[in-house]
Design an enzyme around this catalytic site. Structure first.
Site, PDB file in Angstrom:
ATOM      1  N   SER A 226     -50.531  10.522 -27.827  1.00 33.48           N
ATOM      2  CA  SER A 226     -51.711   9.682 -28.221  1.00 33.48           C
ATOM      3  C   SER A 226     -52.997  10.529 -28.629  1.00 33.48           C
ATOM      4  O   SER A 226     -52.915  11.166 -29.615  1.00 33.48           O
ATOM      5  CB  SER A 226     -51.924   8.838 -26.861  1.00 33.48           C
ATOM      6  OG  SER A 226     -52.990   7.636 -27.154  1.00 33.48           O
ATOM      7  N   ASP A 333     -46.129   1.162 -33.061  1.00 31.95           N
ATOM      8  CA  ASP A 333     -47.102   1.794 -31.972  1.00 31.95           C
ATOM      9  C   ASP A 333     -47.976   0.695 -31.423  1.00 31.95           C
ATOM     10  O   ASP A 333     -48.702  -0.078 -32.202  1.00 31.95           O
ATOM     11  CB  ASP A 333     -47.697   2.892 -32.683  1.00 31.95           C
ATOM     12  CG  ASP A 333     -48.526   3.666 -31.461  1.00 31.95           C
ATOM     13  OD1 ASP A 333     -47.825   4.861 -31.146  1.00 31.95           O
ATOM     14  OD2 ASP A 333     -49.448   3.424 -31.094  1.00 31.95           O
ATOM     15  N   HIS A 382     -45.575   3.179 -27.209  1.00 39.16           N
ATOM     16  CA  HIS A 382     -46.538   4.487 -27.224  1.00 39.16           C
ATOM     17  C   HIS A 382     -46.111   5.478 -26.174  1.00 39.16           C
ATOM     18  O   HIS A 382     -45.987   5.296 -24.926  1.00 39.16           O
ATOM     19  CB  HIS A 382     -47.946   3.700 -27.059  1.00 39.16           C
ATOM     20  CG  HIS A 382     -48.893   4.717 -27.288  1.00 39.16           C
ATOM     21  ND1 HIS A 382     -49.302   5.030 -28.419  1.00 39.16           N
ATOM     22  CD2 HIS A 382     -50.109   4.952 -26.475  1.00 39.16           C
ATOM     23  CE1 HIS A 382     -50.434   5.843 -28.525  1.00 39.16           C
ATOM     24  NE2 HIS A 382     -50.805   5.796 -27.261  1.00 39.16           N
TER      25      HIS A 382
END
Length: 480
Positions: A226, A333, A382
């Site tokens: 991330s 995502d 994610h």
């Protein structure tokens, strides 16, 4: 024959991984030790090659784990497998609130491979969003309540059955407490409310690791998920250049960016920048880069003079990098959809949102077309590399750990594909995608249940794909 293969691999690979016996441990008889270690380069570390035993992997992994435990000192006791917290000696490198930054480490004395992981966790870009973050997500801005140890999972796991190729590397986890996508270089002062020192923290951690064995490393893998994945793209060349300036240019620095390849695309619905997750990502970074005092890779800065915010988006910074980077990116995502104002909160999406989601997958594919080392499943999710299910996800029959191993070994693409991207056009059309649960009931959902929940029109999709609706339903039910 299989027994001979196992014996040979256990001797050649496992002892090479573990290196020399610790001096505090009574050694086996010299003749046995010399016979086993001879020719493996005692003190060296070699990645395990499982190709000879793929048919009986579970049993092989159990034997490896048992053998590894038996070779450690005090083998009757449980191995200390957790990473331990160390605060930085340089007290000027701090978290947002001025508390000391630090890192967790689990050393592996016989290994010359190091893995440094950058944690993710969004960002804040002005006084208002940072004050809100401090009230609601303080652990991402302060080290005052960090635990003394952390247990590694996924690629940070010390268990070979969960992490077959990196389990015996030196593991370092850097907690995210700078809220700047690992880019900032500004200290807290009387005039500023917060410090933003992400890039400084990485540099100081590397400096300390050089005193702990990194100076004799062969490979350093800078990984992150991330915001940490974005941090990899922003810092991998800087780490390589810093090591070279310290006389450590022989260390091969590589990057692994997971779920950090964000797009500066147009939001589904434009909103004001009152919060981090609703603000247009381009505008958020424009504001943040000034607030954080960010530094970006020099080659990217030269390419985008005056518009350095471009360097926070993967497809713009990647072509400017010198270090090899492996990109892991879900094609749908969840964090990208969130900043694009598509919120999947238990209500079926309408046709406009469904079209937007499909187009997102196409846009991501287009931006990834020139990335040679890639793992991009068509899943709605994610982050993945530190999940305990990371071995289960496959693209075209190849798992993520296997793809990384191929890249690590620079294997021939014909024997071992490095560029793996799904071609199916909708979320979760890959049958190995992570399990989806209904956000209201918590029950697992099949692929077809999920797609119908999302507003998926079977007849219309079949028409778009040029096939009969019954055939499309059969493909979905079979996970194709």
């Amino acid at each position: 024959m299989r027994g001979q293969v196992l014996t040979r691999i256990l001797k050649q690979e496992t002892f090479g991984q573990l290196g020399t016996f610790p001096s505090a441990m009574p050694s086996p008889t010299l003749t046995y030790r010399d016979r086993v270690v001879e020719g493996t380069g005692a003190g060296e570390s070699f990645p395990l090659d499982f190709t000879a035993v793929e048919g009986n992997m579970d049993n092989f992994m159990t034997q490896i784990k048992n053998l590894a435990q038996s070779l450690y000192p005090c083998s009757a006791q449980k191995l200390d497998q957790d990473m331990r917290l160390h605060f930085l000696d340089n007290s000027s490198a701090t978290c947002n609130d001025g508390s000391p930054a630090g890192y967790y480490i689990k050393e592996s004395k016989g290994s010359k491979r190091w893995l440094i992981f950058l944690e993710g966790g969004w960002y804040c870009f002005n006084r208002q969003t940072c004050d809100t973050r401090y009230q609601t997500m303080r652990r991402f801005m302060s080290s005052l309540k960090w635990p003394r140890t952390r247990t590694g999972t996924g690629i940070l796991s010390p268990q070979p059955e969960e992490n077959p190729y990196w389990w015996n590397a030196n593991m370092v986890f850097i907690p995210y407490c700078s809220s700047d996508a690992w880019s900032g270089a500004s200290a807290k002062t009387d005039q500023s409310d917060y410090a933003f020192m992400g890039s400084v923290i990485i540099k100081e951690v590397v400096n300390e690791l050089l005193t702990k064995g990194l100076d004799s490393a062969k490979v350093l893998l800078l990984a992150g998920s991330s915001a940490g994945g974005t941090g990899v793209l922003l810092n991998v060349d800087r780490v390589a250049e810093h090591l070279e300036s310290r006389g450590q240019g022989e260390i091969q620095v590589r990057g692994l960016a997971d779920s950090g390849w964000f797009l500066d695309n147009k939001q589904y619905r434009s909103t004001d920048c009152h919060s981090t997750i609703s603000c247009d990502p381009t505008e958020a970074i424009r504001r943040g880069i000034r607030y954080w005092g960010s530094v970006v890779p020099e080659s990217c800065r030269q390419t985008h003079i005056g518009e350095e915010w471009n360097c926070f988006f993967g497809y713009k910074v990647y072509p400017t990098l010198k270090s090899p980077v492996f990109v892991v990116q879900w094609l749908f995502d969840e964090a990208q959809l969130t900043v694009d104002n598509i919120h999947l909160t238990g209500h079926p999406v309408h046709e406009g949102q469904w079209r937007y989601i499909q187009n997102l997958g196409n846009e991501l594919r287009n931006t990834l077309k020139d990335v040679p080392a890639l793992f991009a499943p068509a899943c709605l999710s994610h982050e993945v590399i530190t999940r305990n299910y990371w071995m289960d996800i496959q693209v075209k029959g190849t798992s993520l750990p296997r793809a990384l191993h191929c890249w690590d070994r620079a294997s021939s693409p014909r024997r071992c594909p490095l560029r793996l991207i799904d071609s199916c056009p909708w979320p979760h059309c890959n049958p190995t995608c992570p399990t989806i649960r209904d956000q209201i009931t918590g029950q697992e959902m099949s692929v077809i249940q999920f797609l119908k929940h999302m507003g998926f029109d079977v007849a219309k999709m079949a028409q778009q794909q040029g096939m009969d609706a019954g055939r499309l339903l059969g493909m979905l039910n079979n996970g194709n």
